[in-house]
Design a protein around this motif. Sequence first.
Motif, PDB file in Angstrom:
ATOM      1  N   ARG A   1      44.614  51.304  43.362  1.00  0.00           N
ATOM      2  CA  ARG A   1      45.993  51.433  43.828  1.00  0.00           C
ATOM      3  C   ARG A   1      46.735  50.124  43.569  1.00  0.00           C
ATOM      4  O   ARG A   1      46.149  49.049  43.599  1.00  0.00           O
ATOM      5  CB  ARG A   1      46.048  51.830  45.284  1.00  0.00           C
ATOM      6  N   HIS A   2      48.001  50.232  43.285  1.00  0.00           N
ATOM      7  CA  HIS A   2      48.786  49.062  42.910  1.00  0.00           C
ATOM      8  C   HIS A   2      49.648  48.548  44.052  1.00  0.00           C
ATOM      9  O   HIS A   2      50.017  47.391  44.076  1.00  0.00           O
ATOM     10  CB  HIS A   2      49.637  49.362  41.676  1.00  0.00           C
ATOM     11  N   ASP A   3      49.975  49.380  45.012  1.00  0.00           N
ATOM     12  CA  ASP A   3      50.772  48.980  46.160  1.00  0.00           C
ATOM     13  C   ASP A   3      49.827  48.465  47.232  1.00  0.00           C
ATOM     14  O   ASP A   3      48.902  49.152  47.633  1.00  0.00           O
ATOM     15  CB  ASP A   3      51.547  50.214  46.657  1.00  0.00           C
ATOM     16  N   ILE A   4      50.053  47.219  47.663  1.00  0.00           N
ATOM     17  CA  ILE A   4      49.253  46.666  48.755  1.00  0.00           C
ATOM     18  C   ILE A   4      50.230  46.121  49.780  1.00  0.00           C
ATOM     19  O   ILE A   4      51.030  45.235  49.475  1.00  0.00           O
ATOM     20  CB  ILE A   4      48.308  45.555  48.268  1.00  0.00           C
ATOM     21  N   GLY A   5      50.202  46.673  50.974  1.00  0.00           N
ATOM     22  CA  GLY A   5      51.089  46.221  52.038  1.00  0.00           C
ATOM     23  C   GLY A   5      52.557  46.434  51.725  1.00  0.00           C
ATOM     24  O   GLY A   5      53.416  45.741  52.249  1.00  0.00           O
ATOM     25  N   GLY A   6      52.845  47.390  50.854  1.00  0.00           N
ATOM     26  CA  GLY A   6      54.232  47.660  50.476  1.00  0.00           C
ATOM     27  C   GLY A   6      54.714  46.833  49.302  1.00  0.00           C
ATOM     28  O   GLY A   6      55.866  46.931  48.894  1.00  0.00           O
ATOM     29  N   VAL A   7      53.843  46.014  48.723  1.00  0.00           N
ATOM     30  CA  VAL A   7      54.204  45.172  47.579  1.00  0.00           C
ATOM     31  C   VAL A   7      53.509  45.696  46.338  1.00  0.00           C
ATOM     32  O   VAL A   7      52.317  45.975  46.353  1.00  0.00           O
ATOM     33  CB  VAL A   7      53.781  43.702  47.812  1.00  0.00           C
ATOM     34  N   THR A   8      54.269  45.835  45.257  1.00  0.00           N
ATOM     35  CA  THR A   8      53.706  46.212  43.970  1.00  0.00           C
ATOM     36  C   THR A   8      54.125  45.157  42.957  1.00  0.00           C
ATOM     37  O   THR A   8      55.310  44.972  42.705  1.00  0.00           O
ATOM     38  CB  THR A   8      54.217  47.595  43.504  1.00  0.00           C
ATOM     39  N   LEU A   9      53.156  44.446  42.406  1.00  0.00           N
ATOM     40  CA  LEU A   9      53.434  43.482  41.347  1.00  0.00           C
ATOM     41  C   LEU A   9      53.065  44.146  40.030  1.00  0.00           C
ATOM     42  O   LEU A   9      51.900  44.452  39.802  1.00  0.00           O
ATOM     43  CB  LEU A   9      52.626  42.200  41.556  1.00  0.00           C
ATOM     44  N   ASP A  10      54.065  44.399  39.181  1.00  0.00           N
ATOM     45  CA  ASP A  10      53.775  45.085  37.926  1.00  0.00           C
ATOM     46  C   ASP A  10      54.229  44.302  36.700  1.00  0.00           C
ATOM     47  O   ASP A  10      54.238  44.806  35.593  1.00  0.00           O
ATOM     48  CB  ASP A  10      54.375  46.495  37.924  1.00  0.00           C
ATOM     49  N   ASP A  11      54.587  43.034  36.898  1.00  0.00           N
ATOM     50  CA  ASP A  11      54.945  42.158  35.793  1.00  0.00           C
ATOM     51  C   ASP A  11      53.657  41.736  35.073  1.00  0.00           C
ATOM     52  O   ASP A  11      52.565  41.884  35.611  1.00  0.00           O
ATOM     53  CB  ASP A  11      55.663  40.916  36.359  1.00  0.00           C
ATOM     54  N   ASP A  12      53.789  41.196  33.864  1.00  0.00           N
ATOM     55  CA  ASP A  12      52.618  40.742  33.114  1.00  0.00           C
ATOM     56  C   ASP A  12      52.301  39.264  33.342  1.00  0.00           C
ATOM     57  O   ASP A  12      51.219  38.804  32.999  1.00  0.00           O
ATOM     58  CB  ASP A  12      52.810  40.974  31.616  1.00  0.00           C
ATOM     59  N   GLU A  13      53.276  38.511  33.908  1.00  0.00           N
ATOM     60  CA  GLU A  13      53.055  37.086  34.100  1.00  0.00           C
ATOM     61  C   GLU A  13      53.729  36.607  35.379  1.00  0.00           C
ATOM     62  O   GLU A  13      54.862  36.979  35.664  1.00  0.00           O
ATOM     63  CB  GLU A  13      53.610  36.299  32.905  1.00  0.00           C
ATOM     64  N   TYR A  14      53.011  35.772  36.110  1.00  0.00           N
ATOM     65  CA  TYR A  14      53.522  35.192  37.352  1.00  0.00           C
ATOM     66  C   TYR A  14      53.292  33.689  37.322  1.00  0.00           C
ATOM     67  O   TYR A  14      52.298  33.213  36.762  1.00  0.00           O
ATOM     68  CB  TYR A  14      52.810  35.807  38.568  1.00  0.00           C
ATOM     69  N   THR A  15      54.199  32.961  37.934  1.00  0.00           N
ATOM     70  CA  THR A  15      54.044  31.520  38.084  1.00  0.00           C
ATOM     71  C   THR A  15      53.733  31.243  39.546  1.00  0.00           C
ATOM     72  O   THR A  15      54.442  31.719  40.432  1.00  0.00           O
ATOM     73  CB  THR A  15      55.334  30.775  37.679  1.00  0.00           C
ATOM     74  N   VAL A  16      52.665  30.491  39.776  1.00  0.00           N
ATOM     75  CA  VAL A  16      52.259  30.138  41.131  1.00  0.00           C
ATOM     76  C   VAL A  16      52.473  28.639  41.292  1.00  0.00           C
ATOM     77  O   VAL A  16      52.012  27.848  40.471  1.00  0.00           O
ATOM     78  CB  VAL A  16      50.784  30.501  41.384  1.00  0.00           C
ATOM     79  N   LYS A  17      53.186  28.261  42.355  1.00  0.00           N
ATOM     80  CA  LYS A  17      53.436  26.849  42.649  1.00  0.00           C
ATOM     81  C   LYS A  17      52.851  26.533  44.021  1.00  0.00           C
ATOM     82  O   LYS A  17      53.135  27.218  44.995  1.00  0.00           O
ATOM     83  CB  LYS A  17      54.935  26.554  42.643  1.00  0.00           C
ATOM     84  N   GLN A  18      52.053  25.464  44.053  1.00  0.00           N
ATOM     85  CA  GLN A  18      51.435  25.030  45.300  1.00  0.00           C
ATOM     86  C   GLN A  18      52.188  23.819  45.829  1.00  0.00           C
ATOM     87  O   GLN A  18      52.608  22.952  45.064  1.00  0.00           O
ATOM     88  CB  GLN A  18      49.974  24.665  45.057  1.00  0.00           C
ATOM     89  N   SER A  19      52.355  23.742  47.138  1.00  0.00           N
ATOM     90  CA  SER A  19      53.028  22.591  47.736  1.00  0.00           C
ATOM     91  C   SER A  19      52.153  21.345  47.578  1.00  0.00           C
ATOM     92  O   SER A  19      50.962  21.436  47.301  1.00  0.00           O
ATOM     93  CB  SER A  19      53.332  22.841  49.211  1.00  0.00           C
ATOM     94  N   HIS A  20      52.750  20.187  47.799  1.00  0.00           N
ATOM     95  CA  HIS A  20      52.041  18.920  47.609  1.00  0.00           C
ATOM     96  C   HIS A  20      50.969  18.653  48.650  1.00  0.00           C
ATOM     97  O   HIS A  20      49.952  18.062  48.350  1.00  0.00           O
ATOM     98  CB  HIS A  20      53.039  17.751  47.651  1.00  0.00           C
ATOM     99  N   PHE A  21      51.189  19.049  49.882  1.00  0.00           N
ATOM    100  CA  PHE A  21      50.359  18.545  50.970  1.00  0.00           C
ATOM    101  C   PHE A  21      49.351  19.524  51.542  1.00  0.00           C
ATOM    102  O   PHE A  21      48.447  19.133  52.242  1.00  0.00           O
ATOM    103  CB  PHE A  21      51.246  18.019  52.098  1.00  0.00           C
ATOM    104  N   ARG A  22      49.511  20.787  51.335  1.00  0.00           N
ATOM    105  CA  ARG A  22      48.533  21.734  51.856  1.00  0.00           C
ATOM    106  C   ARG A  22      48.537  22.970  50.996  1.00  0.00           C
ATOM    107  O   ARG A  22      49.359  23.117  50.120  1.00  0.00           O
ATOM    108  CB  ARG A  22      48.785  22.055  53.327  1.00  0.00           C
TER     109      ARG A  22
END
Length: 193
Positions: A7-28
Amino acid sequence: MEPPTQRHDIGGVTLDDDEYTVKQSHFRNKYKVYDSAGDLVLESKQKLFKMKEEFPFFDADGNTVFRVKAKNVLDVAGDYVLVDERTDEPVIVLSKNFSFFHHHWTIKRPDGTDVAEVESRSAILEALRSFSTLLSFIPHKYEIATSGGEPVGEIVGKFSLRDVYKVRIEESNAVSKTALVAAAIAIDALEGN
């Protein structure tokens, strides 16, 4: 026999793009996920000082949609479950395959069926990172493949002062893109990247 479609919907969210950018904060271990158009689609943060690791995920409106949590207390090389916040049902299980100098995770259905593997590309770089914090700035790279070995994506870090990486995912019936993006964030935090 082909495994059933994940299933593609989890918690009401469906991500169907081919690419995502993830950014992590500096401190945690606090993450923001953007689709290819630059729109915020998910946020997550690792809860600190918990006996069991836990990562709640929020949609762009701040609603909790799912969470990743350790199955056991102080789980070093164990299982982490992605749970749908609406149904409280497990969606996937992340199992760390313990090894020195090589990150290897198996993504399973709740019934234990393997659906994907996430592996670091270079054991040599992982070994060097373990011995020297000076090399920790070198971006991590992971391959994502189905349990049958078919490549379905990758996680590629970028040279940056903060932890930034791309998650590229091809269409697969084995595991949803939403689950793979959540897995990428959990693996990043649990591996201490």
